[in-house]
Design a protein around this motif. Structure first.
Motif, mmCIF file in Angstrom:
data_model
loop_
_atom_site.group_PDB
_atom_site.id
_atom_site.type_symbol
_atom_site.label_atom_id
_atom_site.label_comp_id
_atom_site.label_asym_id
_atom_site.label_seq_id
_atom_site.Cartn_x
_atom_site.Cartn_y
_atom_site.Cartn_z
ATOM 1 N N MET A 101 4.512 -3.186 -5.910
ATOM 2 C CA MET A 101 4.548 -3.839 -7.292
ATOM 3 C C MET A 101 4.401 -5.666 -6.563
ATOM 4 O O MET A 101 4.012 -6.326 -6.735
ATOM 5 N N ALA A 102 4.827 -5.524 -4.774
ATOM 6 C CA ALA A 102 4.507 -6.652 -4.799
ATOM 7 C C ALA A 102 3.348 -7.602 -4.375
ATOM 8 O O ALA A 102 2.405 -6.632 -4.294
ATOM 9 N N SER A 103 3.023 -8.687 -5.004
ATOM 10 C CA SER A 103 1.975 -9.442 -4.928
ATOM 11 C C SER A 103 0.705 -9.182 -3.298
ATOM 12 O O SER A 103 -0.602 -8.918 -3.801
ATOM 13 N N GLN A 104 1.739 -9.065 -1.996
ATOM 14 C CA GLN A 104 0.640 -9.625 -1.094
ATOM 15 C C GLN A 104 1.905 -7.497 -0.513
ATOM 16 O O GLN A 104 2.229 -7.533 -0.325
ATOM 17 N N HIS A 105 0.807 -7.629 0.970
ATOM 18 C CA HIS A 105 1.235 -6.311 1.759
ATOM 19 C C HIS A 105 0.625 -6.438 2.614
ATOM 20 O O HIS A 105 -0.860 -6.483 2.994
ATOM 21 N N GLN A 106 1.241 -5.901 3.311
ATOM 22 C CA GLN A 106 0.409 -4.861 4.871
ATOM 23 C C GLN A 106 0.186 -3.633 4.777
ATOM 24 O O GLN A 106 0.911 -2.762 4.722
ATOM 25 N N ASN A 107 -0.886 -3.589 5.311
ATOM 26 C CA ASN A 107 -2.118 -2.080 5.346
ATOM 27 C C ASN A 107 -1.813 -1.932 7.022
ATOM 28 O O ASN A 107 -2.861 -2.399 7.725
ATOM 29 N N THR A 108 -1.121 -0.902 7.516
ATOM 30 C CA THR A 108 -1.043 -0.550 8.911
ATOM 31 C C THR A 108 -2.748 0.176 9.531
ATOM 32 O O THR A 108 -2.798 -0.047 10.296
ATOM 33 N N ALA A 110 5.122 -14.276 0.766
ATOM 34 C CA ALA A 110 4.800 -13.808 -0.383
ATOM 35 C C ALA A 110 5.581 -14.413 -1.251
ATOM 36 O O ALA A 110 6.457 -15.187 -1.053
ATOM 37 N N PRO A 111 4.634 -14.757 -2.596
ATOM 38 C CA PRO A 111 5.105 -15.958 -3.404
ATOM 39 C C PRO A 111 7.011 -15.278 -3.643
ATOM 40 O O PRO A 111 8.076 -15.950 -4.591
ATOM 41 N N GLU A 112 6.929 -13.850 -4.504
ATOM 42 C CA GLU A 112 8.158 -13.109 -4.510
ATOM 43 C C GLU A 112 9.297 -14.053 -3.780
ATOM 44 O O GLU A 112 10.239 -13.636 -4.605
ATOM 45 N N VAL A 113 9.517 -13.935 -2.915
ATOM 46 C CA VAL A 113 10.639 -14.708 -1.614
ATOM 47 C C VAL A 113 11.219 -15.265 -2.013
ATOM 48 O O VAL A 113 12.087 -15.880 -2.313
ATOM 49 N N LYS A 114 9.934 -16.412 -3.086
ATOM 50 C CA LYS A 114 10.988 -18.117 -2.795
ATOM 51 C C LYS A 114 11.752 -17.913 -4.296
ATOM 52 O O LYS A 114 12.560 -19.052 -4.366
ATOM 53 N N TYR A 122 14.446 -4.037 -13.167
ATOM 54 C CA TYR A 122 14.221 -5.078 -11.393
ATOM 55 C C TYR A 122 13.496 -3.736 -10.989
ATOM 56 O O TYR A 122 13.820 -2.596 -10.598
ATOM 57 N N VAL A 123 13.146 -4.183 -9.710
ATOM 58 C CA VAL A 123 12.349 -3.208 -8.930
ATOM 59 C C VAL A 123 12.664 -4.284 -7.803
ATOM 60 O O VAL A 123 11.578 -5.586 -7.298
ATOM 61 N N ARG A 124 12.874 -3.046 -6.263
ATOM 62 C CA ARG A 124 13.641 -4.163 -4.755
ATOM 63 C C ARG A 124 12.069 -3.334 -4.171
ATOM 64 O O ARG A 124 12.050 -2.650 -3.777
ATOM 65 N N VAL A 125 11.672 -4.408 -3.253
ATOM 66 C CA VAL A 125 10.152 -4.494 -3.198
ATOM 67 C C VAL A 125 10.490 -5.141 -1.208
ATOM 68 O O VAL A 125 10.798 -5.861 -0.925
ATOM 69 N N ARG A 126 9.674 -4.720 -0.629
ATOM 70 C CA ARG A 126 9.988 -5.315 0.412
ATOM 71 C C ARG A 126 8.462 -5.797 0.938
ATOM 72 O O ARG A 126 7.102 -5.468 0.549
ATOM 73 N N VAL A 127 7.777 -7.204 0.974
ATOM 74 C CA VAL A 127 7.238 -7.883 1.156
ATOM 75 C C VAL A 127 7.080 -9.164 2.785
ATOM 76 O O VAL A 127 8.392 -9.384 3.080
ATOM 77 N N LEU A 149 8.106 -8.676 7.799
ATOM 78 C CA LEU A 149 8.501 -8.044 5.963
ATOM 79 C C LEU A 149 9.969 -7.974 5.197
ATOM 80 O O LEU A 149 11.046 -8.419 6.508
ATOM 81 N N THR A 150 10.116 -8.937 4.525
ATOM 82 C CA THR A 150 11.911 -9.054 4.015
ATOM 83 C C THR A 150 11.824 -8.393 2.540
ATOM 84 O O THR A 150 10.742 -8.092 1.473
ATOM 85 N N THR A 151 13.068 -7.848 2.156
ATOM 86 C CA THR A 151 13.136 -7.507 0.881
ATOM 87 C C THR A 151 13.373 -8.679 0.064
ATOM 88 O O THR A 151 14.158 -9.857 -0.181
ATOM 89 N N ALA A 152 12.975 -8.154 -1.165
ATOM 90 C CA ALA A 152 12.159 -9.476 -2.506
ATOM 91 C C ALA A 152 12.592 -8.417 -3.864
ATOM 92 O O ALA A 152 12.563 -7.100 -3.846
ATOM 93 N N ILE A 153 13.487 -9.047 -4.595
ATOM 94 C CA ILE A 153 14.357 -8.010 -6.197
ATOM 95 C C ILE A 153 13.564 -8.757 -7.381
ATOM 96 O O ILE A 153 13.045 -9.968 -7.370
#
Length: 1849
Positions: free
Chosen positions: A711-718, A975-979, A966-971, A1045-1049
């Motif tokens: 769901m996050a707007s940014q992610h890392q693809n390994t 990422a803007p969601e964290v702030k 609510y969804v918990r995402v790793r971002v 990576l950090t977890t945001a809700i």
């Protein structure tokens, strides 16, 4: 005893004596004598004298066989006893044969042309084909074809009434033939030296074969004597006694002993043992040993020659195989060693076949062996022998250097033997045919195995074939596989195979060699250096060696009774697969970056499963393996699907183009149903039986897009670069859609499949019938019974498509007949999923969508850009219901929810395609929902058990309305969601957070999958110790990349329904755009199928889905209404800052600019198009060109020209002349006119021949030569025109340019290195404006050059004054104009004109190089161009107007150039024809005394030529009144000629009558204008000579006044037409149009011959006469010339009188309706030079001459025959029909082009090279277009693809 050297009489006597003795008592003695005689005669010839000795020997044999009778009468006698029920004609490669599918039982059935044409095959599905390997005619063989198709000769079962063969007739044969055949075998033994090296020295073998040629031919002749002789031969060949007596080498004959030893050596050298030797050497026991040895012998070429056992040289040379991969050797795998290396020969036939193989199947031997096949006993014996030698054939084939030729010859034999079911069954039972074939194939492949590198490179035990080896690359295995497929097509044989467990095991073993071959490893760093093309070999091998036998077997598993077979195959297939998984050490993860497209074991498994369910009603679960096996089975096919997507996303680009080639081949129509279809079906089966969450997560993991699904707007693809993410996500979703929508194996009937395939192909593009047949995948095994062109194909085609007949624009390309989808197909059946599955090129999907869009626009169903329509599917077969679970599993719903959310929030990397697929999946889910849910209890139950999950249940219908808060995402930290602070409600609203915030569900897709995998494994195995092997690289753990990576809700508060509604708002760009339709109209819920929703864009799709959701449940309906009431503003993606606003504005501006540019471009294109239409279209009557200025009405002082190079306008001046772009070409079109209206046909029998006597060119030639015989040369050359053949035609496109600009343009072309289709050195170029082909520039004369006072020509001067003026003007000497640029250019263009045609067409004078030649040539150029323009106008001027030719005409400019040059030749005034026409001569016959030949009498001169001479020698510009004056004077001469011709036509009484009636009226006032008076005068004048003397015997018609008037008008018309055209070009003014019967009157008044239009109906031709001098004097003078000529040559007087010319328009030869008529006559016709049948025969369509294309036999001074003929027949233009290709080729000068074909099949298609061999019929329209281009000389402009032929055609 007569020796070998006896004369032929002695031989005959000896033979007769022996025959008599054998019949009598002293038989034994005679036999002995015969034997010694034969031994003497047939001893292998020592030394070089082989040839003569052989001839001598054969002479003896003939005498002995016939018992001293003449050979021919013996042959006749034997033939009388031939019970011929079979044709059996044997042919070799390239022979043209026929195959009729309606009559054939075996698909290999073939007929010779004779039997085919004598049979009745009208309306059958037959085709003609060129044999590739050779074959034999099956007529009369009811095992191979139905009796109805037999020809007349082989219908009668004639075995009953043939008398018995008398014993004495063939008595000698039975004694002589054994020794003859033995001598042949001795020769073969002698000649074969086991090569010391690996290569048999080819030369030696060929030498021996040449020596033996006559022997084998002799045997072949014997077989052709019919059944009686064949049975003797059979007896000799198969008798073991004969063989024992002659060949065993026991006995006193030293020669025979030696030969026997050589035979044993050869046997051993071939790695074969004679059975006795084996026992002697005690080798029998070491089974394993011999086996390994023999494989080595195979693999390493030949075993060393002399010694019997194969030494192990394999170890030295075999270690480095192809491609530097170590070959793998297997120890003895096959059960029966003797198959491979034991041979025992018991009769001549067996040893003969042995040598035939040893010598690599010489053609003659093969033909002999096959010619014997009509004998039934022989057929069986030979088949058994062939099978016995099968392994040996394979060994020889592998070593052969000419493996292609050899393959063809092997198949030539085997197809005759194995196509016959009865025979195949017998050999299978008696000779273990199947065991032998499978063993031999296995052995063959074992020689090129390498270690597989799939999965676990180090420890893999699996071996695969090496596709780089010659064996696979050159398809060497083809003959063996082809035989195998052939015998499997027989039910009885296939049943044996399917019942034999041992064979099935061996076969699966064989198939596993191909499993995982040609492995691709993805290059990650730099581009691969060398792109290997081995993939062709791999795909061909899988198709031919694995798939085709599989289809063959499947075709026998069609009914319930065959269940057992399927169980067997599936069982052994699974065992082989299990072995394979073990061998490659496979556990659960495929190795990364590897893919193989070859999984034949998987595909066998899949196809037999499909058959079991579809046809045999087996319960699927009883034959499926356990879950663990299914999980393993799905891995590799899924890997292929993911790799396809990677390849199309350019992730494999470093592997080169070949990897794209593999991806395309995998889905290509010939391969798809043996490759991608079984793979997808297998995945569908696995999906229907495995846990859906596991399956879905596997898919996303395989496609490497798991990280993207957040769901996050940014992610890392390994595991994936960001530029590949979008296309991989599209790939994954598209794959799911395919997996869930395809029903090819899941319930569709064959007809439905066919229809779907056809619709998909037609939607991509309109198709021709043949390309459709080619694109519809059918069983690749030709014997499976689905025949292309079968009834269902045609009926489905007519149901879904409309036929578009080929169209012909005169300037356009030749189109073929096409099929295009019907409107209702677009409306109801267009299925994008099927299109995606079947496209080889991605652009085809786009093409289908574009066509769909166009259809919707056109039919007014939808104006915008539609989305792919959703198509309802065939219901699933109950066995596969499990597939629906995929649509109703939480994992998929989470993915869909996430993607919808991301699209709504505008996250990067998502496209419209993704949304389209997401909606498609939702819709599929709604369509296939499990039973209607009961809303209430569902939600109640959900509450209890949904603490771990996003969604309450697994049903999509209820999950759609479930709100997720609510969804918990790793971002990443950035990422803007964290702030954002998490909302306060998180802590307080306990329920909500516990329910939703712990749901990082999707992102542990992998973990989920692991867990399921573990469950399955544990369920399957009781031992708990089996843990999952840890993954080799834990790719999924985030590497230590920054940022952390950090977890945001995330606050979501959406459900799928609400997301859909917001999407609708977003797509429409309006708030509240969605309004539930059922609020207005409740019916919507009852009948949800509304056509309004079936086509449209994304909004339509959303509306359709919401409607379906509402229909399925009341709750959904209520929730949709609620959401719509809440009037939610669309989610603002983010606040737009001013900077962003700027970029938005910029975007908008860019968009607008783009649109403007598009508009401009479109406008420009349309302008260009309209220009092209006017400039290029040969037929367009209203072309506007700068030339028009010249004929406009205002009085322009000077013509203005535009230069198309520099763009300036201005007049043409002496210093800077302007010129017209012209094409000069030599033409013989006029010479092809004939004076009969019946067109000539192309000869198609020996009787029809074409002789060119009656053509215009021939008659003009004859006339000129006759004149030259009797009259003075220079005068002859002015009495006629030339140029009927090889005349120069000048045409222009109408564009002008400065001549200096043109020179620099040519210079730039010369320096341009681009390959042009023309030769700049020869002055060729294309017009810079319209690109029309040209080769010269015609200077425009300065000044206005047109007298404008057009119609004031009736000046007051009287005719006599004008005559005087004309004469004075002619007397003025032509001065050569001053040296200006203009005159230089005029000179150079004159040179061009002259060099355009060949010297022979310009030199007619007896004194070569005389100026008279040039004079004649120049005015003839004018004549040629006028005559051709007349032809283009249809041969008359009735249509009037300035016709199209006029628009492009350059006659005016041409006249100036010619006139300038003609004025240089002054005519001696004494000989000026003008004087002869206008002044009565004073002196009478005084010059007759002189020695030289007289001048041509005026009455013999061609008036049109005189006209051109007069006009071109006048000073230019010419005055209109002088022009009219010349015409009037010439018309009087023409009229007199007409009267003279008429007078010869009538009989003597008529002539007397006319003479008298004329004399009576002579003195009336209008006497000079009455044709009767003038005719009377002509008759009386000519009667003075001996002109009417010899009366013809034939009856001449009575001439009536009406017919006479008509005759005179017709006689004068050609002149009037030419003159009117000339006047039109010189003075402008339009030509009036008229009816045909008034043409004379109209033209005469237009030319000013008729004073005025008084009473047209009573008009007589004579009233046009206007005599300058008293008529009777003039006529008397002209006639007196004839009278004096008649004194000397009375026989020629009449012949030379100018006859009424009546030429038909030039036509090409008429062609027959059916192409076969031409083909059968010409393809066997021999070349007249070398009497061989040419390889590429061709026929000229102008004159019917038969020529050899590219034939070296007919080459003359480096010119091949077609080029030569094009110069002789068409002065450089040739039109040839290539017989073997049905195509027409045009030669124009030094270039040629393929024009296309005028013969099309029933579907309006060409068949170039006759590949399809369907019946072809003439296409009249195309032939008309060809003729039109020939007559109008426009080949150069209309055909675009020209190339140089270098005189090699």
């Amino acid at each position: 005893m007569a020796g070998a050297g006896a004369s032929s009489r002695d031989k005959r006597e000896t033979a007769a004596r022996l025959k008599a003795a054998l019949g009598g008592e002293s038989g034994a003695a005679a036999t002995a004598e015969l034997r010694t005689l034969l031994e003497l005669v047939l001893a292998p010839a020592a030394g070089p004298g082989g040839g003569e000795a052989a001839g001598e020997a054969l002479e003896w044999c003939r005498c002995l066989l016939s018992g001293g009778e003449p050979w021919d009468s013996f042959v006749q006698a034997v033939r009388a006893y031939d019970p011929a029920t079979l044709c059996g004609l044997v042919w070799t490669a390239n022979f043209v044969a026929y195959r009729c599918r309606t009559c054939g039982i075996s698909p290999c059935m073939s007929l010779c042309a004779e039997c085919f044409h004598q049979g009745e095959h009208a309306g059958h599905d037959y085709n003609m084909f060129r044999s590739q390997a050779g074959g034999a005619c099956d007529c009369g063989d009811s095992n191979v074809m139905r009796e109805a198709g037999f020809c007349k000769r082989h219908r009668i079962k004639s075995n009953s009434n043939v008398p018995c063969v008398p014993k004495h007739l063939l008595m000698m044969s039975e004694l002589v033939l054994p020794q003859f055949i033995f001598s042949l075998i001795q020769h073969l033994r002698e000649g074969y030296n086991e090569p010391a090296l690996d290569l048999p020295s080819e030369k030696d073998l060929h030498k021996i074969l040449q020596v033996l040629e006559p022997h084998v031919s002799f045997l072949e002749d014997l077989t052709k004597m019919g059944g009686a002789m064949r049975s003797v031969l059979t007896q000799v060949l198969t008798s073991q006694q004969f063989y024992k007596d002659l060949s065993s080498g026991v006995g006193e004959n030293a020669c025979a002993k030696k030969s026997h030893e050589k035979y044993l050596i050869a046997l051993k050298g071939s790695g074969l043992a004679f059975p006795e030797d084996k026992i002697a050497c005690n080798m029998q026991e070491q089974g394993a040993g011999t086996s390994t040895l023999s494989v080595q012998g195979l693999a390493g070429g030949t075993a060393t020659s002399g010694q019997g056992d194969s030494s192990d040289e394999e170890d030295q040379d075999g270690s480095q195989g192809v491609g530097k991969r170590k070959r793998v050797k297997l120890s003895s795998t096959t059960k029966d060693q003797s198959i491979m290396d034991v041979l025992k020969h018991k009769c001549f036939l067996e040893e003969l076949l042995f040598w035939t193989i040893k010598y690599e199947f010489p053609q003659k031997m093969v033909t002999f062996l096959l010619n014997m096949l009509p004998d039934q006993d022989y057929k069986i014996a030979f088949t058994k022998t062939f099978v016995q030698h099968y392994a040996f054939i394979m060994k020889t084939l592998k070593k052969s250097h000419e493996s292609d030729t050899m393959s063809n010859r092997i198949v030539h034999i085997s197809v005759q033997l194995f196509s016959n079911e009865e025979l195949a069954r017998q050999v299978t039972e008696e000779c273990q045919l199947l065991d032998i074939m499978v063993t031999v194939l296995l052995y063959m492949m074992e020689s090129c195995l390498i270690k597989s590198e799939l999965q676990d490179e180090e420890n893999s035990l699996h071996v695969v074939v090496n596709c780089g080896e010659a064996l696979l690359k050159n398809n060497t295995y083809w003959p063996l596989v082809s035989d195998f497929i052939n015998i499997l097509s027989h039910q009885s044989v296939a049943k044996k195979f399917l019942e034999d467990h041992g064979l099935l095991v061996t076969w699966m073993n064989f198939v596993s060699f191909f499993q995982g071959m040609n492995l691709n490893k993805r290059e990650l760093n730099e581009h691969v250096e060398f792109e290997s093309q081995t993939y062709y070999a791999a795909f061909a091998a899988e198709l031919e060696a694995c798939a085709q036998p599989m289809w063959g077997l499947l075709s026998h598993c069609k009914v319930r009774e065959t269940q057992e077979y399927t169980r067997n195959v599936v069982r052994y297939c699974l065992e082989a697969l299990q072995d394979w998984f073990d061998a490659i050490n496979f556990v659960d993860e495929p190795a990364p970056n590897q893919v193989t497209f070859h999984l034949p074991l998987h595909r066998y498994f899949a196809m037999f499963l499909s058959k079991a369910v579809k046809c045999q009603e087996l319960d699927l679960d009883t034959i499926l393996p356990d879950q663990e096996m299914l999980m393993k089975l799905m891995i590799h096919p899924l890997q292929i699907q993911a790799s396809l997507s990677e390849i199309h996303s350019n992730m494999w680009v470093r592997n080169g183009l070949q990897i794209k080639g593999q991806a395309m081949t995998y889905v290509q129509s010939h391969f798809c149903n043996s490759m991608i279809d079984p793979d997808i079906y297998l995945l569908q089966v696995c999906a229907s039986r495995l846990d859906p969450d596991y399956f879905i997560s596997s898919v996303f993991e395989r496609f490497k897009v798991v990280d993207l699904l957040t769901m996050a707007s940014q992610h890392q693809n390994t595991v994936l670069d960001s530029e590949h993410e979008r296309s991989m996500l599209e790939g994954a979703l598209t794959f799911l859609v395919l997996l869930l929508s395809l029903r090819l194996h899941l319930g569709m009937t064959d007809d439905e499949i066919l229809r779907a395939e056809m619709v998909a192909q037609l939607c991509m593009n309109d198709r021709t019938h043949s390309s459709l047949l080619d694109l519809i995948p059918e069983n690749p095994n030709p014997k499976s019974g689905i025949i292309p062109g079968s009834l269902s194909f045609e009926s489905v085609l007519s149901a879904v498509a409309d036929f578009k007949a080929p169209v012909f624009e005169p300037g356009g390309s030749m189109q073929q007949g096409m099929y295009t989808p019907k409107a209702e197909v677009w409306d109801k059946e267009f299925d994008p999923v099927m299109v995606i599955l079947r496209t080889v090129y991605r652009r085809d999907v786009q093409s289908a969508m574009d066509r769909y869009t166009a259809f919707l626009k056109q039919s007014g169903k939808f104006p915008g850009n539609p989305w792919p329509p959703y198509k309802k599917r065939t219901p699933l077969h109950p066995s596969y219901r499990g597939l629906i679970k995929l649509l109703h599993c939480k994992t998929l719903h989470i993915v869909l929810f996430t993607l919808l959310y991301k699209i709504l929030m505008d996250h990067q990397n998502l496209s419209e395609h993704v949304l389209c697929m997401v909606l498609y999946l939702i819709e599929l889910g709604l369509e296939n929902s499990p039973e209607q849910e009961s809303d209430e209890e569902e939600s109640a139950r959900g509450q209890e058990r949904c603490h771990d999950s996003w969604f309450p249940g697994s049903n999509l219908v209820s999950n759609m309305r479930h709100f997720i808060n609510y969804v918990r995402v790793r971002v990443p930290e950035t990422a803007p969601e964290v702030k954002r602070e998490p909302p306060a409600s998180t802590s307080s609203d306990g329920l909500a957070s516990s329910q939703n915030s712990g749901t990082a569900q999707v992102f542990s897709l992998v973990a989920e999958r692991r867990k399921k995998f573990q469950e399955i494994i544990n369920r399957n195995t009781s031992e708990a110790n089996q843990v999952v092997r840890p993954k080799t690289s834990m790719k999924w753990s985030a590497p230590g990349a920054t940022p952390q990576l950090t977890t945001a809700i995330l606050e979501v508060k959406e459900s799928i329904l609400s997301l859909l509604i917001k999407l609708h708002h977003k797509l429409s760009g309006k708030q509240n755009s969605y309004y539930p339709p059922w609020l207005d109209d409740v019916d919507v819920l009852i009948h949800p199928e509304i056509p309004r929703y079936s086509h449209g864009d994304g909004m339509t799709a959303v509306e359709r889905i919401l409607l379906k959701a509402a229909v399925q449940s009341r709750l959904n309906k209520r929730i949709i209404e609620e959401i719509c009431r809440k009037v939610t503003p669309p989610v603002p993606p983010k606040k737009i800052s001013s900077a962003e606003k700027k970029t938005l504005d910029k975007e908008e501006r860019r968009q607008k600019a783009r649109e403007r540019q598009q508009k401009l471009l479109a406008e420009f294109a349309s302008r260009q198009k309209s220009f092209m239409e006017t400039a290029m279209d040969v037929e367009s009557p209203d072309a506007d060109i700068a030339m028009e200025v010249a004929t406009s009405e205002q009085h322009v002082s000077e013509a203005i020209y535009d230069c198309v190079i520099c763009g300036q306008s201005g007049p043409s001046t002496e210093d800077r002349p302007t010129g017209l772009v012209v094409l000069l070409q030599a033409s013989s079109v006029l010479g092809q006119c004939r004076n009969s209206t019946e067109p000539r046909r192309l000869p198609t029998t020996e009787e029809e021949q074409i002789y060119p006597w009656d053509t215009c060119a021939a008659l003009h030639d004859v006339r000129l030569t006759t004149l030259q015989r009797y009259f003075k040369d220079s005068s002859c050359l002015q009495a006629v025109s030339i140029g009927w053949e090889g005349g120069v035609y000048v045409q222009t496109c109408g564009h002008t340019l400065h001549i200096d600009c043109h020179k620099s343009y040519m210079e730039s072309l010369r320096n341009d290195q681009v390959l042009q289709g023309f030769s700049v050195d020869k002055g060729e170029f294309t017009c810079p404006l319209c690109r029309q082909f040209a080769n010269s520039v015609l200077p425009c004369y300065p000044g206005n050059h047109m007298e404008r006072s057009v119609w004031q020509s009736h000046s007051n001067k009287c005719l006599q004054d004008l005559v005087q003026e004309v004469e004075e003007l002619q007397e003025q000497l032509g001065t050569f104009p001053s040296e200006t640029n203009l005159s230089k250019e005029m000179e150079s263009v004159m040179k061009d004109i002259k060099s355009t045609t060949q010297k022979k067409y310009t030199d007619y004078s007896k004194t070569p190089g005389s100026p008279d030649n040039d004079f004649l040539f120049m005015y003839s150029v004018a004549r040629t161009n006028l005559e051709l323009e007349l032809v283009h106008r249809g041969g008359n001027l009735c249509s009037g107007g300035a016709s199209t030719a006029g628009k492009r005409s350059c006659l005016n400019q041409l006249f100036h150039v010619l006139a300038m040059h003609m004025r240089l030749y002054s005519i001696d005034s004494a000989y000026n024809p003008w004087r002869k026409l206008t002044q009565p001569s004073q002196e009478k016959n005084s010059e007759l005394v002189s020695e030289e030949l007289p001048e041509v009498p005026v009455l013999y001169r061609d008036v049109s030529s005189l006209l051109l001479i007069q006009i071109l020698t006048m000073p230019q510009p010419l005055h209109r009144e002088h022009f009219t004056c010349i015409i009037k004077v010439l018309f009087t001469l023409l009229y007199t000629q007409a009267l003279a011709a008429l007078s010869v036509k009538c009989n003597a009484e008529d002539r007397m009558a006319w003479k008298e009636s004329g004399a009576l009226k002579k003195n009336t006032s209008s006497g000079e204008k009455s044709w009767e008076v003038l005719l009377g005068h002509v008759i009386s004048e000519l009667s003075k000579g001996k002109i009417y003397e010899e009366e013809e015997t034939e009856e001449l018609p009575v001439v009536t006044p009406d017919s006479a008037e008509c005759y005179l008008q017709q006689f004068c018309l050609p002149f009037l037409r030419i003159t009117s055209l000339l006047q039109h070009h010189l003075f402008g003014g339009d030509l009036p149009s008229c009816q045909e019967d008034e043409e004379f009157t109209v033209l005469a008044s237009c030319l000013g011959l008729l004073p005025s239009f008084q009473s047209a109906h009573q008009l007589t031709s004579a009233s046009c006469l206007d005599w300058a001098v008293p008529a009777f004097d003039m006529i008397s003078q002209w006639c007196s010339e004839l009278v004096s000529f008649a004194v000397r040559h009375p026989d020629q007087v009449k012949a030379l009188l100018i006859q009424e010319p009546k030429w038909d328009l030039p036509r090409l030869l008429q062609l027959p309706e059916n192409y076969n008529t031409i083909f059968q006559y010409y393809h066997r016709k021999t070349c007249s030079v070398c009497t061989k049948v040419p390889k590429d025969p061709a026929v000229c369509l102008v004159c019917g001459t038969f020529v050899c294309l590219k034939g070296l036999c007919c080459k003359q001074q480096s010119y091949c025959e077609c080029v030569l003929h094009s110069q002789n027949c068409g002065a450089g233009t040739g039109i040839f029909l290539l017989i073997n290709a049905s195509v027409i080729i045009i030669i124009r000068g030094h270039r040629f082009c393929l024009w296309g074909s005028v013969y099309l099949d029933a579907h309006g298609e060409e068949d170039r090279d006759l590949r399809r061999g369907k019946p072809l019929y003439i296409c009249k329209e195309r032939y008309k277009v060809l003729e039109q281009q020939w007559v109008s000389h426009t080949f150069d402009h209309i055909n675009k693809r020209w190339g140089p032929h270098y005189n090699g055609l």
